[in-house]
Scaffold this motif. Structure first.
Motif, PDB file in Angstrom:
ATOM      1  N   ALA A   1      -1.072   3.574  10.934  1.00 36.10           N
ATOM      2  CA  ALA A   1      -1.016   4.425  12.126  1.00 36.10           C
ATOM      3  C   ALA A   1       0.350   4.345  12.785  1.00 36.10           C
ATOM      4  CB  ALA A   1      -2.113   4.003  13.103  1.00 36.10           C
ATOM      5  N   VAL A   2       0.876   3.135  12.876  1.00 34.78           N
ATOM      6  CA  VAL A   2       2.197   2.956  13.490  1.00 34.78           C
ATOM      7  C   VAL A   2       3.264   3.659  12.659  1.00 34.78           C
ATOM      8  CG1 VAL A   2       3.944   1.240  14.044  1.00 34.78           C
ATOM      9  CG2 VAL A   2       1.564   0.817  14.655  1.00 34.78           C
ATOM     10  N   MET A   3       3.189   3.517  11.344  1.00 34.46           N
ATOM     11  CA  MET A   3       4.170   4.166  10.474  1.00 34.46           C
ATOM     12  C   MET A   3       4.036   5.680  10.519  1.00 34.46           C
ATOM     13  SD  MET A   3       6.271   2.175   9.076  1.00 34.46           S
ATOM     14  CE  MET A   3       6.525   0.424   8.952  1.00 34.46           C
TER      15      MET A   3
ATOM     16  N   SER B   1      -3.368  13.519   1.151  1.00 31.74           N
ATOM     17  CA  SER B   1      -2.494  12.727   0.304  1.00 31.74           C
ATOM     18  C   SER B   1      -3.240  11.463  -0.119  1.00 31.74           C
ATOM     19  CB  SER B   1      -1.232  12.347   1.075  1.00 31.74           C
ATOM     20  OG  SER B   1      -1.532  11.369   2.048  1.00 31.74           O
ATOM     21  N   VAL B   2      -2.554  10.619  -0.867  1.00 29.44           N
ATOM     22  CA  VAL B   2      -3.211   9.398  -1.344  1.00 29.44           C
ATOM     23  C   VAL B   2      -3.560   8.471  -0.188  1.00 29.44           C
ATOM     24  CG1 VAL B   2      -2.149   9.459  -3.615  1.00 29.44           C
ATOM     25  CG2 VAL B   2      -0.963   8.337  -1.742  1.00 29.44           C
ATOM     26  N   LEU B   3      -2.892   8.624   0.934  1.00 28.90           N
ATOM     27  CA  LEU B   3      -3.217   7.806   2.098  1.00 28.90           C
ATOM     28  C   LEU B   3      -4.012   8.590   3.131  1.00 28.90           C
ATOM     29  CD1 LEU B   3       0.038   5.724   2.517  1.00 28.90           C
ATOM     30  CD2 LEU B   3      -2.249   4.829   2.107  1.00 28.90           C
ATOM     31  N   GLY B   4      -4.521   9.738   2.723  1.00 30.29           N
ATOM     32  CA  GLY B   4      -5.390  10.492   3.601  1.00 30.29           C
ATOM     33  C   GLY B   4      -4.696  11.416   4.565  1.00 30.29           C
TER      34      GLY B   4
ATOM     35  N   VAL C   1       0.823  -1.203   0.000  1.00 28.26           N
ATOM     36  CA  VAL C   1       0.000   0.000   0.000  1.00 28.26           C
ATOM     37  C   VAL C   1       0.862   1.261   0.000  1.00 28.26           C
ATOM     38  CG1 VAL C   1      -1.659   1.319   1.386  1.00 28.26           C
ATOM     39  CG2 VAL C   1      -1.958  -1.139   1.105  1.00 28.26           C
ATOM     40  N   ARG C   2       1.995   1.220   0.679  1.00 22.70           N
ATOM     41  CA  ARG C   2       2.824   2.427   0.763  1.00 22.70           C
ATOM     42  C   ARG C   2       4.005   2.417  -0.201  1.00 22.70           C
ATOM     43  NH1 ARG C   2       7.460   2.847   5.212  1.00 22.70           N
ATOM     44  NH2 ARG C   2       7.931   0.674   5.599  1.00 22.70           N
ATOM     45  N   CYS C   3       4.085   1.438  -1.069  1.00 20.50           N
ATOM     46  CA  CYS C   3       5.202   1.408  -2.022  1.00 20.50           C
ATOM     47  C   CYS C   3       4.831   2.204  -3.269  1.00 20.50           C
ATOM     48  CB  CYS C   3       5.574  -0.030  -2.376  1.00 20.50           C
ATOM     49  SG  CYS C   3       4.428  -0.813  -3.544  1.00 20.50           S
TER      50      CYS C   3
ATOM     51  N   GLY D   1       6.256  10.807  12.076  1.00 16.98           N
ATOM     52  CA  GLY D   1       5.884  12.131  12.556  1.00 16.98           C
ATOM     53  C   GLY D   1       5.246  12.960  11.485  1.00 16.98           C
ATOM     54  N   GLY D   2       4.570  12.322  10.562  1.00 27.20           N
ATOM     55  CA  GLY D   2       3.944  13.022   9.447  1.00 27.20           C
ATOM     56  C   GLY D   2       3.575  12.026   8.366  1.00 27.20           C
ATOM     57  N   PRO D   3       3.259  12.504   7.173  1.00 23.51           N
ATOM     58  CA  PRO D   3       2.858  11.615   6.085  1.00 23.51           C
ATOM     59  C   PRO D   3       3.880  10.503   5.851  1.00 23.51           C
ATOM     60  CG  PRO D   3       2.463  13.895   5.485  1.00 23.51           C
ATOM     61  CD  PRO D   3       3.178  13.928   6.797  1.00 23.51           C
ATOM     62  N   VAL D   4       3.379   9.294   5.698  1.00 19.56           N
ATOM     63  CA  VAL D   4       4.246   8.124   5.573  1.00 19.56           C
ATOM     64  C   VAL D   4       5.014   8.185   4.263  1.00 19.56           C
ATOM     65  CG1 VAL D   4       4.288   5.622   5.410  1.00 19.56           C
ATOM     66  CG2 VAL D   4       2.741   6.733   7.024  1.00 19.56           C
TER      67      VAL D   4
END
Length: 1627
Positions: free
Chosen positions: A1564-1566, A409-412, A333-335, A1571-1574
């Motif tokens: 959430a953990v990431m 962002s794309v992940l909200g 999801v985050r790649c 400390g901000g957008p993953v």
């Protein structure tokens, strides 16, 4: 909006292997004796002809192996099955098995690189790899990372090698591929056969992340001599080269698939995943110098392409397979795989990308609030809630500028910054939201400080030093120009509709000038936009000269003049400007106001100005306008001739003369400025009258008084003239030789108030820049402090400059507090600082840094604590960093203060401050002991100094020889002498106190109060002992009265008879001892003294609270009468606004606080009754009313509430609800007002506070219609705007600062004043919101307003037409009964669908302004409504049906209201989200309460609701570690309610049903770790992994399995296996 997702970057180094193999070890492997033998063995089985390989004379092989190789001597290689026995036979000859394994691994990898394009050889290598690993001769966990690293080295561009990520430094050999039996070489070496191959790589990335610790493959240069080998192919054509890479990927993937059949370590899984994603992301990267068309043709023709890609996908699917869960799907999801720009025509790849997007959208949904697009600044609160945080690792939070809005962002996650703002597509939802915010700002005139935070200098005006991007700005120059042009057209339409909006134009011109002067608007672009709108308008929008007037305001700004005189487009721009000229030919000469005259002549004025810039464009100008300009000259000549020596009388100008003078200010500003200055000096000068204590040797000249210029006259002057006039007035007031007149000072103040954006200047900085020694000039500091304290305090707060001003004033205080005789300046500065501290409704530092003791006085330290307590309790702490700094701040304040607060005061303090102060020891006992020890000495000194026969010369003896510790008891000693009925020498006492430093006088007051109160208690105890029991009750009251009466008489001696001490400090000292039973009695007695009440009456009768409206001839009060003997003494400089009564303005509210804390509400009511006329002069009395109601909510009787509300007075025109008074004085206090009352309260917020929607069609009249409606509605409401204009000028609304703030705070005051409980109020509001759509739509049916919204609605279209809870259900109307919705909707200017969602927003905003008592009730009531939902409570419903119903219920109410599918749950969750978005950081700590009320959660549907409620809070909690961990633990516990080991769920659900929640928890953990957008480099924090590892244990095994990577065990978690701290510990 991912901020650069188009760049293909490698995966996170967080999932890379461990340490780099030292170069020394590589050299050992290279020269290992087994290496040649192993290489020959592989060469034999691969069928490579040994004769093609030059012999290495240095090679030493065993005789046995040499015989076998020679004996065979056959062309065909041996059977594959014999390989393992031959290898094991060879292996037995070398004792060091570990080194042999490393050598074998290195040789195997080198042959994989060589032979991948040869099918039989590839098959053997795969077979050999399987066998060697199966027998334990090789380890998969070592081989696979080494292999992948070697492949990456092959792909790296020339000279680049394998760059290193943040994993650590790389040795030179780590980025090179070493050949067997040959020296190492670097890929950039031209002799290398791999050098051309290394150009095959991504040109857009810095390199492939190298798996740290991977064994790179040493390859012998000679092994690339075969024509079938990779080196030869690399020197071939481009397509062949691409095919070789594809074959290498293909074989590598097959080896990986074989390896994945074993149980690999998490670190290995991470490395594999990283490389697979990178290969797919860079699949289409063409070689150097190949164009795109050839590259695409090459890739399409190569057969291995899709095969290796499919194998890559197979590897990825195996890794993320949920049965094994080797890698969490969240890593996909985050790649960057989802952002492939050139997706090949391959179904498998498209399928995985679509699945990634689906899972990502679910995570994004959890991150965003319902109706996120409607969340927009209202400018109705004093602070800017920072919803954005650093998105760049290492960016300091303290240096971050506040962002008014963020883009998802794309992940909200919330994103912000100039670069992002410039990428917002025009016309999209984010663009419309930005414009909505800007338009609302232009209407509501927020603080200029807000504009400075968010605006950018237009690119055309930027210097080279300003080219760097601004992280806090979120509005592009294009957006700003668009919004300003829209506002101009909107005002034109309002003007055409005959709505009185001259005030709107004045406010807009002030902001427009400020923005243009700041360079935030591109002038050429703005003129183009405006001309385009005028041309394309459906109706004749340009009917007046307002646009010409607006442009005339800015035409003298430097950037505008440069544009019109030197820009290549100057002629075209000039033509457009002239096209805005619209003269009114139908003017009635007998009925012409000043505005009409100004608009009639403004075209001529502007034409003359343009002509002066560039005479070459004269042919484009209107000659009639040039001729018309002569009329202005002629009028001015007539005026100056008629006035002659008398000058122009500005108090008697008729309307025509006023209008012509306005025109003159645009045409000839300098003569107009001189005329005004001459008006002030026309009365001449006079000598300052000598006072009784003044020295006659210095002559001071003072201007005689004239009349100040009226606000009506000043309002029409050009801003250019206002700037000139303000500068000229400053020269005269602060730098002139004579004392200025009050009229001149008042006019200067009015100029600053009437144009708060354009003319504001920080006075200390501005004046010291013009004259560094100006503050040392006699009287200048006094005058400046008076202006600031009694006139400009709200203006500084409006600009957000109160803290800076406080620091400047503190410097003055610290310099003079120990200086003898500086009492007047010190007390004025201290009083100003009191007002500043009490006006700061946010966290503040007492110094710019938290180092060293505070420079405050004891009085200011105490007031700072009180101010912080009020702020924290009534408004909360806004930022995380403020909560961190609170403890050291309190320590800094109290380091120099010995004061302790009473239990009754501490009872009302917020816990954060109360807990800190509770442990302080009360040192009053020690102070009394010190007094008793020094009493004899002090009394002796006082007898000598204060006896009636004392010599005056003894004063200097006392001052020179007395000890400092004894001097602080002088007033206490004098009081004791008076208490003993001794007469004292008041003249000597007065002289000594004047010669004391201000600090010593303050210490004397505090000490005297302690001694006085101790003495009273001592006398009471002694009197009790002297009386028998029978007489105690009879005489006690009389005895007490005698003691208090004597004390009051003695205090009056100090305060009134001889004016020896400042009253305000004495009162503060007394109320700070409120735990003494007699302190407050003394305070009340002093307040009721006739001397003080006469002073107050005289002060109120000679002044007006609305000083800007008072145009009478000013009367100056004598210095001694205004300030008394102690403060005036030898000072000669006359006062302007200062007075003893005015000094009490910050003190009286504190007395009221103390009386309420001590349950003396009746006395507080009595004090307010008398001093209400004085408090009308309080610059921030509205804030005082709001804060005291919130601070003591639930503890005030209704009578006192009414008295407090009366302080607002009629003059403020506070917009209370029409029925508010009725419910305030209701005889039945237990009956809550009906729903209609609360609905009207919310409607008022919607109409006046919530930013209106912006239609996509800018020419659509819908916006104007609503704006026009709002004006009429606001002005017709009871208590609404008093003038005819729709907007208030700043000077009409100085407290709280803007009309939106006034409306919101008034609504909060109403709620806080109602005589019903918070639970009843919240219940009514929640019930209205829960069913708001149903109520509005049903009751409004048939009115033509509930249909589709069309293109101009500003609301997005619903994705679904279905619903879970139809509006017609019988559950909906009961709560909102009694509301006349038809009339209700029509009064809003919105459709019913729009109004419903804005009601939700308004309710959340209102509740966020109320104290925490209301928050607890909201959480309880919201949970009750959710749990009571009829379809959610039905346990018989299938899980799938409930899941679908929750999906519909949690749609944005915006969509649901249009489809008539609104639900109570959706509305309540949207209400909570609106509420959360407006809460300060501190008050977020109670948000988990709503989830606790929902527990135990017994279904997946309720679980989703719980996550949907708290999910959007994560961005704001990421910096508050304890709160984040608390919230995360709560979410895991809620998950355990349904999926726990011991959960009692009737219908168990498979863990696969909550994959979105699993992904969200990973996110959430990431997010907290970053400390901000993953980002791809984000890592989880060790503390969070530890927490997750503990709470995961409560879950079912199948759910634990999906969350297994959120642990600190490196054997099961890729995050733990690659975490720097954990890897370091395990190693």
């Amino acid at each position: 909006m991912d901020g650069g997702h188009g760049l293909r970057q490698p995966m996170s180094p967080a999932i890379s292997a461990s340490a780099v193999v030292p170069q020394q070890r590589q050299m050992q492997l290279h020269h290992h004796p087994a290496r040649p033998a192993i290489a020959d063995l592989f060469t034999l089985y691969l069928g490579i002809n040994s004769k093609q390989r030059p012999e290495d004379p240095s090679r030493e092989s065993s005789n046995k192996l040499q015989k076998r190789v020679t004996a065979l001597n056959r062309d065909l290689p041996p059977r594959d099955e014999q390989f393992i026995s031959d290898y094991e036979q060879l292996r037995m000859q070398f004792p060091d098995q570990e080194q042999l394994q490393a050598v074998t691994e290195s040789v195997l990898i080198s042959f994989v690189l060589q032979c991948s394009s040869h099918a039989p050889q590839s098959e053997f290598l795969l077979f050999a790899t399987r066998c060697l690993c199966a027998r334990g001769h090789l380890r998969w966990d070592s081989l696979l990372p080494s292999l992948l690293n070697a492949v990456s080295s092959i792909e790296a561009p020339v000279g680049q090698g394998v760059p290193v990520t943040s994993g650590g430094p790389v040795t030179p050999s780590s980025s090179a591929i070493t050949m067997p039996n040959a020296p190492n070489f670097h890929p950039s070496n031209p002799a290398s056969p791999l050098s051309v191959m290394n150009t095959i790589g991504s040109p857009t990335q810095s390199g492939i992340d190298q798996p740290v610790g991977a064994n790179v493959s040493p390859i012998k240069a000679a092994e690339f001599s075969s024509s079938a080998q990779l080196g030869t192919a690399a020197r071939g054509d481009q397509s062949r080269r691409g095919a070789e890479i594809s074959y290498l990927h293909h074989l590598s993937c097959r080896i990986l698939l074989a390896g994945l059949e074993s149980n690999l370590k998490p670190a290995t899984h991470a490395v594999i995943f990283q490389h697979m994603v990178n290969w797919l992301v860079n699949w289409d990267q063409r070689p150097h110098n190949m164009d795109e068309a050839d590259a695409m043709q090459t890739w399409r023709l190569e057969k291995p392409l899709h095969e290796w890609m499919h194998l890559c996908l197979d590897v990825i699917w195996i890794l993320v397979n949920e049965e094994k869960c080797r890698i969490p799907f969240y890593e996909l999801v985050r790649c960057n795989l989802q952002f492939l720009e050139n997706i090949p025509d391959d179904e498998a790849l498209v399928s995985i990308i679509m699945e990634i997007h689906r899972r990502r959208d679910m995570v994004c949904m959890h991150m965003q609030m319902l109706d996120q697009h409607l969340h927009c600044p209202t400018f109705a609160t004093h602070r800017f809630l920072s919803q954005s945080y650093p998105s760049i690792a290492g960016e300091s939070v303290t240096n971050l500028r506040y962002s008014p809005i963020t883009y998802p962002s794309v992940l909200g996650e919330p994103l912000h910054g100039e670069d992002l703002a410039n990428s917002i597509p025009k016309g999209g939802l984010d663009w419309e939201r930005a414009l909505r915010c800007l338009r609302h700002a232009l209407r509501t005139t927020p603080s200029p400080d807000w504009w400075r935070r968010v605006l950018l200098v237009a690119p055309c005006y930027r210097s080279q030093s300003q080219q760097s991007s601004t992280p806090g700005a979120v509005f592009s120059p294009d957006m700003i120009g668009e919004a300003v042009a829209d506002r101009t057209i909107e005002l034109l339409r309002l003007t055409n509709s005959e709505t009185q909006c001259w005030q709107d134009w004045l406010l807009f011109a002030d902001i427009f000038f400020f923005l243009m002067k700041s360079g935030c608007i591109d002038f050429l672009d703005f003129v183009d936009k405006l001309a385009s709108r005028v041309t394309n308008s459906n109706q004749q929008v340009l009917r007046s000269n307002h646009v010409t007037w607006l442009l005339a305001q800015i035409i003298r700004i430097e950037i505008v003049m440069n544009t019109l005189s030197s820009d290549p487009r100057k002629v075209e721009t000039t033509r457009k400007i002239i096209s805005f000229h619209k003269e009114d030919k139908t003017l009635d000469a007998n009925n012409i106001g000043p505005q009409s005259i100004l608009l009639d002549f403004i075209s001529s004025s502007q034409t003359l100005r343009i002509w002066s810039f560039n005479t070459s464009i004269r042919e484009h100008l209107n000659s009639d306008q040039l001729q018309k300009g002569k009329q202005i000259d002629e009028w001015w000549k007539q005026m100056t001739k008629a006035s002659g020596e008398r000058m122009i009388d500005f108090t008697n100008l008729d309307e025509r003369a006023t209008g012509m003078f306005w025109v003159l200010s645009f045409t000839m500003a300098q003569p107009a400025c001189e005329a005004i200055m001459n008006w002030f000096t026309s009365a001449g000068m006079a000598d300052l009258i000598q006072g009784p204590n003044m020295q006659p040797n210095e002559r001071i000249m003072m201007m005689r008084e004239t009349y100040p210029l009226s606000m009506s006259l000043l309002s029409g002057l050009s801003i250019n003239l206002c700037l000139k006039l303000a500068f000229q007035l400053e020269e005269t007031i602060f730098l002139g030789q004579a004392v200025p007149s009050i009229a001149m000072v008042e006019t200067y103040v009015r100029l600053l108030l009437i144009t708060p954006h354009s003319l504001f200047r920080p006075h200390f900085t501005t004046l010291t820049q013009r004259s560094p020694s100006i503050l040392s000039k006699s009287g200048v500091s006094l005058l400046l402090l008076e202006i600031l304290n009694y006139r400009l305090l709200p203006l500084y707060r409006y600009h957000g400059k109160s803290k800076a001003l406080m620091y400047d004033v503190t410097k003055i205080i610290s310099m003079i507090k120990g200086k003898r005789g500086e009492h007047r300046l010190f007390r004025l500065a201290e009083n100003l600082c009191m007002n500043l501290i009490l006006s700061l409704k946010d966290f503040f530092f007492v110094k710019k840094e938290l180092k060293g003791p505070t420079e405050f006085t004891e009085t200011l330290n105490r007031i700072t604590i009180i101010s912080l307590a009020i702020t924290i309790k009534t408004r909360g702490i806004a930022e995380v960093e403020h909560m961190i700094y609170l403890q050291p701040l309190l320590e800094q304040i109290m380091a120099t203060s010995q004061h302790t607060w009473s239990e009754k005061t501490l009872r009302y303090f917020p816990p954060l401050i109360r807990d800190f102060l509770m442990g302080r020891m009360d040192k009053r006992g020690q102070a009394i002991q010190a007094w008793q020890q020094a009493e004899t000495t002090v009394i002796n000194q006082c007898n000598q100094l204060l006896s009636p026969s004392a010599e005056p010369n003894y004063v200097m003896t006392y001052l020179s020889h007395s000890f400092p510790q004894h001097r602080q008891y002088l007033c206490a000693g004098a009081w004791m002498l008076m208490n003993g009925h001794l007469e004292i020498n008041s003249a000597n006492l007065a002289r000594v106190l004047r010669e004391f430093s201000p600090e010593e006088v303050t210490a004397n007051i505090y000490t005297m109060v302690d001694v006085l109160l101790h003495h009273i208690q001592f006398e009471v105890q002694r009197g009790h002992l002297a009386q028998d029991l029978l007489s105690k009750a009879i005489t006690n009251l009389s005895f007490m009265q005698d003691l208090l009466s004597k004390a009051i008489t003695n205090l009056s001696f100090f305060i009134w008879t001889h004016e020896l001490l400042p009253l305000d400090i004495l009162l503060l000292a007394l109320i700070d001892r409120d735990d003494d039973p007699y302190a407050l009695r003394l305070v009340i007695s002093l307040l009721e003294k006739p001397e003080l009440q006469q002073r107050v009456k005289a002060f109120c009768s000679s002044r007006s609270p609305e000083h800007w409206l008072k145009n009478q001839h000013p009367k100056r009060v004598e210095l001694q009468k205004a300030l008394g003997n102690h403060l005036s003494w030898k000072d000669r400089y006359p006062p302007f606004f200062d007075d003893i009564a005015a000094r009490l303005l910050p003190v009286i509210p504190l007395i009221i606080y103390r009386l309420i804390e001590n349950d003396a509400t009746d006395i507080a009511d009595r004090v307010l009754a008398f001093y209400s006329s004085l408090l009308a002069f309080h610059p921030l009395r509205f804030t005082f009313v709001r804060d005291i109601l919130a601070y003591f909510y639930g503890h005030l009787p209704i009578k006192l509430i009414g008295r407090i509300l009366n302080l607002l007075g009629v003059s403020t025109k506070t917009p209370f609800s029409e029925s508010f008074a009725k419910y305030l004085v209701s005889s039945n206090s237990s009956v809550c007002p009906p729903p209609e009352y609360f609905a009207n309260l919310l409607l008022n917020l919607v109409n006046n506070v919530i930013p209106p929607l912006s239609s996509k069609s800018k020419s659509n009249p819908a916006d104007t219609t609503r704006s026009t409606f709002n004006k009429h509605h606001a002005s017709s409401q009871p208590g609404g705007i008093g003038n005819n204009d729709g907007q208030r000028a700043f000077y009409q609304n100085q407290d709280p600062g803007s009309y939106t703030q006034l409306v919101l705070e008034t609504a909060a005051i109403e709620i806080l004043s109602l005589p019903v409980s918070a639970a009843q109020i919240v219940s009514s509001l929640v019930q209205i919101i829960a069913h708001v759509q149903a109520m509005l739509i049903q009751s409004n049916s048939g009115q033509g307003m509930s249909g589709g919204l069309g293109q101009s609605s500003g609301l997005p279209t619903s994705p679904s037409g279905g619903g879970a809870e139809p509006a017609g259900s019988n559950q909906t109307n009961s709560a909102a009964s009694g509301i006349n919705a038809t009339n209700f909707v029509s009064r809003s200017g919105y459709s019913s669908q729009q109004l419903s969602v804005f009601m939700i927003q308004a309710c959340g905003l209102l509740l966020a302004q109320l104290p925490p008592e209301f928050h607890m009730q909201l959480y309880s009531e919201a949970a009750r409504v959710i749990k009571d939902c009829w379809w959610l409570a039905d346990s018989s419903r299938p899980v799938k049906e409930l899941d679908s119903a929750v999906g519909y219920a949690l749609l944005d109410p915006t969509w649901a209201s249009q489809d008539n599918t609104s639900t109570a749950i959706g509305n309540i969750v949207a209400l909570l989200h609106s509420f959360f978005s407006n809460l300060p950081q501190e008050w977020l700590e109670s948000t988990h309460t709503v989830i606790k009320h929902l527990r135990p959660v017994n279904s997946v549907a309720m679980l989703r609701i719980a996550f949907r409620i708290l999910g959007p809070l994560l961005p704001r909690l990421a910096f508050a570690r304890p709160l984040f961990m608390k919230t995360l633990a709560l979410l895991f516990n809620v998950l355990g309610d349904v999926f726990g080991k011991n959960s009692q769920v009737s219908n168990p659900v498979d863990a696969s049903e909550i994959t979105d929640i699993i992904d969200f928890l990973h996110h959430a953990v990431m997010y907290e770790g970053q400390g901000g957008p993953v980002q791809s480099t984000s890592k989880p924090k060790l503390e969070i992994l530890t927490l997750c590892g503990k709470v995961i244990e409560i879950l079912r095994p199948d759910v634990q399995h999906l969350l297994s990577h959120l642990k600190t065990d490196p054997n099961c978690s890729i995050y733990a296996a690659t975490h720097p701290k954990l890897v370091q510990n395990t190693s």
